[in-house]
Design a protein around this motif. Structure first.
Motif, PDB file in Angstrom:
ATOM      1  N   GLU A   1      35.058  36.690  97.572  1.00 34.10           N
ATOM      2  CA  GLU A   1      36.382  36.253  98.005  1.00 34.10           C
ATOM      3  C   GLU A   1      36.406  34.776  98.407  1.00 34.10           C
TER       4      GLU A   1
ATOM      5  N   LYS B   1      39.098  32.240  96.871  1.00 34.70           N
ATOM      6  CA  LYS B   1      39.991  31.429  97.697  1.00 34.70           C
ATOM      7  C   LYS B   1      39.848  29.946  97.354  1.00 34.70           C
TER       8      LYS B   1
ATOM      9  N   ASP C   1      41.634  29.367  94.145  1.00 32.51           N
ATOM     10  CA  ASP C   1      43.071  29.423  94.389  1.00 32.51           C
ATOM     11  C   ASP C   1      43.564  28.115  95.006  1.00 32.51           C
TER      12      ASP C   1
ATOM     13  N   CYS D   1      40.505  32.768  89.860  1.00 34.47           N
ATOM     14  CA  CYS D   1      40.703  33.443  91.145  1.00 34.47           C
ATOM     15  C   CYS D   1      41.101  34.904  90.933  1.00 34.47           C
TER      16      CYS D   1
ATOM     17  N   TYR E   1      39.254  38.427  92.106  1.00 34.97           N
ATOM     18  CA  TYR E   1      39.944  39.471  92.878  1.00 34.97           C
ATOM     19  C   TYR E   1      39.923  40.805  92.138  1.00 34.97           C
TER      20      TYR E   1
ATOM     21  N   LYS F   1      46.696  37.743  99.313  1.00 32.01           N
ATOM     22  CA  LYS F   1      46.078  36.628  98.584  1.00 32.01           C
ATOM     23  C   LYS F   1      46.248  36.793  97.083  1.00 32.01           C
TER      24      LYS F   1
ATOM     25  N   ASN G   1      49.780  35.930  96.309  1.00 35.56           N
ATOM     26  CA  ASN G   1      49.946  34.474  96.330  1.00 35.56           C
ATOM     27  C   ASN G   1      49.455  33.843  95.028  1.00 35.56           C
ATOM     28  N   THR G   2      48.336  34.343  94.520  1.00 38.64           N
ATOM     29  CA  THR G   2      47.783  33.810  93.280  1.00 38.64           C
ATOM     30  C   THR G   2      48.714  34.106  92.102  1.00 38.64           C
TER      31      THR G   2
END
Length: 187
Positions: free
Chosen positions: A53, A57, A60, A82, A86, A95, A98-99
């Motif tokens: 992760e 991040k 991202d 990213c 994930y 998250k 958001n991506t």
């Protein structure tokens, strides 16, 4: 001790410091400098074999800075990296949403509306599931999705209709079928 002058590039505190510097420079409006520090974070995690992760991040963040700098292909590359991480980690959280949102924005600006719609829809779906319909993030993703859909719906949608015509002066077994395309009206 200055971060720029540090010789120990294996110090585990460095990625955090570089991330903070990238954020600082981005807020200051110096996206080029933000990209430089965000690249260091990604390189640190990749070099250390870290594919978790933290790397996701970092990718991202770097993708977001490239988006801010209008380097859309690079932004898409890092945002997709990213999402791959994930996916490998089987994560479905804010998250990830958001991506998807960032990717939708990248594809929308690249005029790749089908891809943009796919990611905006996924972001909207995740925000709704995780945060509810009243959340600001859901509303923003839904608004982006509507904006993208308005750009993709410029082509008239056509429907196929079958019209059966029979003539009373002919035997019943002879009839004609006519296919026609009609524009579908949107309300």
């Amino acid at each position: 001790m200055c971060i720029r002058d540090r010789n120990n590039t294996n110090d585990p505190r460095l990625p955090n410091a570089w991330s903070n510097l990238a954020l600082f420079y981005n807020k200051k409006g110096d996206v080029t400098e933000a990209i430089e520090y965000a690249n260091k974070v990604v390189k640190f995690y990749k070099d250390s074999g870290n594919n978790d992760e933290s790397l996701a991040k970092a990718c991202d963040n770097l993708g977001y800075y490239y988006l801010q700098n209008k380097e859309l292909e690079k932004a898409i590359e890092y945002e997709e990296n990213c999402l791959d991480i994930y996916s490998q980690l089987h994560l479905e959280n804010e998250k990830v949403a958001n991506t998807h949102y960032n990717l939708a924005a990248c594809f929308e600006r690249s005029k790749k509306f089908n891809e943009a719609e796919t990611h905006a829809d996924k972001a909207s779906e995740l925000y709704k599931k995780l945060l509810g319909e009243d959340s600001q993030l859901f509303k923003e993703a839904d608004e982006l999705l509507s904006k993208i859909q308005s750009k993709t719906n410029y082509k008239p949608q056509l429907t196929l209709s079958l019209i059966h015509i029979s003539e009373p002066t002919r035997p019943l077994y002879i009839s004609y079928a006519v296919f026609c395309l009609k524009k579908k009206k949107h309300n």
